[in-house]
Design a protein around this motif. Structure first.
Motif, mmCIF file in Angstrom:
data_model
loop_
_atom_site.group_PDB
_atom_site.id
_atom_site.type_symbol
_atom_site.label_atom_id
_atom_site.label_comp_id
_atom_site.label_asym_id
_atom_site.label_seq_id
_atom_site.Cartn_x
_atom_site.Cartn_y
_atom_site.Cartn_z
ATOM 1 N N SER A 51 42.932 30.524 39.717
ATOM 2 C CA SER A 51 41.533 30.411 39.285
ATOM 3 C C SER A 51 41.425 29.514 38.061
ATOM 4 N N GLU A 52 40.361 28.714 38.021
ATOM 5 C CA GLU A 52 40.177 27.764 36.932
ATOM 6 C C GLU A 52 39.027 28.169 36.009
ATOM 7 N N ASN A 53 38.681 29.455 36.051
ATOM 8 C CA ASN A 53 37.755 30.011 35.066
ATOM 9 C C ASN A 53 38.588 30.774 34.044
ATOM 10 N N ASN A 54 38.732 30.205 32.857
ATOM 11 C CA ASN A 54 39.607 30.806 31.852
ATOM 12 C C ASN A 54 39.097 32.136 31.324
ATOM 13 N N GLU A 55 37.825 32.432 31.556
ATOM 14 C CA GLU A 55 37.284 33.699 31.083
ATOM 15 C C GLU A 55 37.658 34.861 31.992
ATOM 16 N N THR A 56 38.004 34.581 33.237
ATOM 17 C CA THR A 56 38.311 35.671 34.165
ATOM 18 C C THR A 56 39.737 35.633 34.726
ATOM 19 N N LYS A 57 40.409 34.498 34.657
ATOM 20 C CA LYS A 57 41.733 34.421 35.276
ATOM 21 C C LYS A 57 42.733 35.358 34.607
ATOM 22 N N TYR A 58 42.533 35.620 33.295
ATOM 23 C CA TYR A 58 43.472 36.481 32.577
ATOM 24 C C TYR A 58 43.175 37.964 32.781
ATOM 25 N N THR A 59 42.103 38.266 33.509
ATOM 26 C CA THR A 59 41.815 39.653 33.888
ATOM 27 C C THR A 59 42.006 39.833 35.393
ATOM 28 N N GLY A 60 42.791 38.966 35.994
ATOM 29 C CA GLY A 60 43.014 39.033 37.433
ATOM 30 C C GLY A 60 41.762 38.724 38.213
ATOM 31 N N GLY A 61 40.868 37.933 37.617
ATOM 32 C CA GLY A 61 39.647 37.520 38.286
ATOM 33 C C GLY A 61 38.479 38.472 38.116
ATOM 34 N N MET A 62 38.702 39.637 37.513
ATOM 35 C CA MET A 62 37.644 40.648 37.429
ATOM 36 C C MET A 62 36.630 40.308 36.340
ATOM 37 N N LEU A 63 35.348 40.506 36.678
ATOM 38 C CA LEU A 63 34.265 40.250 35.735
ATOM 39 C C LEU A 63 33.940 41.524 34.967
ATOM 40 N N SER A 64 33.335 41.348 33.783
ATOM 41 C CA SER A 64 32.922 42.515 32.997
ATOM 42 C C SER A 64 31.439 42.422 32.690
ATOM 43 N N ASN A 65 30.862 43.561 32.409
ATOM 44 C CA ASN A 65 29.444 43.647 32.056
ATOM 45 C C ASN A 65 29.264 43.146 30.624
ATOM 46 N N PRO A 66 28.503 42.069 30.398
ATOM 47 C CA PRO A 66 28.358 41.541 29.034
ATOM 48 C C PRO A 66 27.654 42.502 28.097
ATOM 49 N N GLU A 67 26.933 43.485 28.638
ATOM 50 C CA GLU A 67 26.209 44.422 27.791
ATOM 51 C C GLU A 67 27.143 45.420 27.121
ATOM 52 N N ASP A 68 28.112 45.947 27.864
ATOM 53 C CA ASP A 68 28.976 46.981 27.294
ATOM 54 C C ASP A 68 30.466 46.720 27.541
#
Length: 468
Positions: free
Chosen positions: A334-351
């Motif tokens: 994956s070439e999204n550096n914000e998610t590749k280090y979490t195994g591709g998983m997204l997080s809720n920006p609110e909490d």
């Protein structure tokens, strides 16, 4: 009707907003006739500081400049901001809280960019302000510095606040259990992103365009005019000017060029992750430099998009076939550096939890995951985060889906924990301001006695007068 929890969360957010320092201050020029009628005056005294009528009018004018409707009642809220800011900034001086010139410059530059966009260009803003942007920035430097100090002071007050699981449980149990909030469907999702990559030949068209603009500037064309007409950067409305910044404010290629040149010198065309630039150094000040630049973004070609799709489809096939796990594939490819280090998983920006409400997803992502069963992957699709961003290809993974439900401590711990923390933050700030109020001389002009927002700062005899 809002549930108790929703009401309390809204209440805390509202109260925190009052206590939060709004460091962006606007200044709108008045006509000569208005100036002749206006005599500045002290409208409040807070310890060793005063609040002038002109300060309040600046804040109000900024509200109007953002397109909000005229409403004199807003001045009560703005006065509340000014009083809290004065208390915090005075304590910041006592506690030796420092703000650097570069921090002030950065805030001023962001403020300028916002105001230029709202005004529709630098010239229109300067006409509106009745002064040059350089003059305006210098006039605002002191108050912005004070606001930043106050903001840092507030952060110091609340920085150590945390809540234990026991405190979260007690907070949840204190809520009205019959009116707990009802949460929409939430999902845990992952993404694998592939960016289109240009070949050297594909990049050359963008480099040549930048070279052409540079030749125009070297040939005598005005740099600012060329930037406003052709630059793909948001600074184009300011003629490409970025304001004073330190070396670490930019990507390394840009910094290397900006800090290598002499004042007035124009760089050759160079490449960064954003595309092709050339810049001119306007001024140096210690470890800071003010430059203006022109950017030609490297936009994906059809061929590069086709290559990206072929690459992501190959990865997708391997994941679906079980030859590689999704998390491993995301980490490796994956070439999204914000998610590749979490195994591709997204997080809720609110909490920052892993659960995301489906109504917070962008339309493309929602459409991709909506038909999936838990554990399935979407087909690859083209995605563009905003009109200025380059398109990419991605495919999604649906790890879990939680049906709509009433809040429970087990399922919604992260949300309840955040609400409990905000409750604790609010109480801490309220205690801090209450102590300062008892030990600080505060006088507010009688013109503002009817402001509900300001009654907490009034002595008891004035509260009685205001109530009548």
């Amino acid at each position: 009707m809002l549930s108790d929890m929703q009401f309390m969360m809204k209440k805390y957010i509202s109260l925190l907003a009052i206590l939060t320092i709004f460091s962006v201050k606007g200044l709108v020029a008045q006509t000569a006739a208005q100036k002749s009628r206006l005599i500045d005056r002290v409208i409040a005294t807070v310890g060793s500081s005063i609040i002038l009528q002109s300060e309040l009018e600046m804040q109000y004018a900024q509200q109007l400049a953002r397109g909000e409707k005229p409403d004199e009642k807003v001045k009560c809220y703005l006065m509340q901001q000014l009083v809290t800011e004065k208390l915090l900034s005075q304590q910041a001086v006592i506690d030796s809280v420092e703000v650097s010139e570069s921090e002030v410059d950065d805030r001023l530059n962001r403020q300028m960019q916002m105001m230029v966009r709202n005004a529709g260009g630098k010239e229109r803003l300067e006409e509106f302000l009745n002064r040059s942007l350089l003059q305006y920035k210098e006039e605002m430097r002191t108050s912005v510095g004070e606001s930043l100090k106050a903001q840092k002071m507030q952060q110091n007050i609340i920085s150590s606040i945390n809540v234990t699981p026991q405190e979260v449980k007690r907070y949840f149990e204190s809520l009205n259990q019959d009116s707990l909030p009802y949460f929409n469907t939430e999902v845990e999702i992952g993404e694998l992103v592939i960016n289109p990559v240009l070949t050297k030949e594909e990049k050359d068209q963008f480099r040549q365009k930048a070279e052409g603009y540079r030749k125009q500037v070297l040939g005598g064309s005005d740099f600012g005019t060329i930037a406003r007409l052709y630059s793909d950067d948001g600074s184009s409305v300011q003629g490409g000017e970025l304001g004073f910044a330190t070396r670490d404010s930019y990507v390394k290629e840009f910094s290397a060029m900006a800090f290598r040149l002499k004042e007035g010198e124009i760089s050759p065309v160079f490449e960064t992750m954003y595309g092709f630039h050339f810049l001119q150094v306007l001024q140096r000040r210690g470890e800071e430099v003010n430059v203006r630049h022109i950017l030609v973004k490297s936009k994906p070609t059809n061929a590069s998009l086709e290559r990206a799709k072929a690459k992501i489809d190959s990865i997708y096939d391997r994941v679906v076939a079980g030859k590689i796990s999704f998390h491993t594939a995301a980490s490796l490819y994956s070439e999204n550096n914000e998610t590749k280090y979490t195994g591709g998983m997204l997080s809720n920006p609110e909490d920052r939890s892993s659960l995301i409400p489906v109504d917070a997803l962008d339309r493309a992502t929602f459409m991709a995951i909506d038909p999936l069963e838990v554990g399935q992957y979407s087909k690859s699709f083209i995605f563009q985060e905003n009109p200025q961003a380059n398109p990419v290809y991605k495919f999604m993974y649906l790890k879990s889906r939680i049906a709509p439900h009433k809040a429970t401590l087990d399922q919604d711990f992260a949300k309840i924990q955040e609400a409990a923390k905000q409750d604790k933050v609010h109480r801490k700030l309220s205690e801090w301001f209450e102590q300062r109020k008892e030990n600080t001389f505060i006088h507010i002009n009688e013109d503002f006695l009817q402001c509900d927002e300001l009654k907490l700062w009034l002595p008891d005899e004035k509260k009685t007068l205001a109530a009548n």
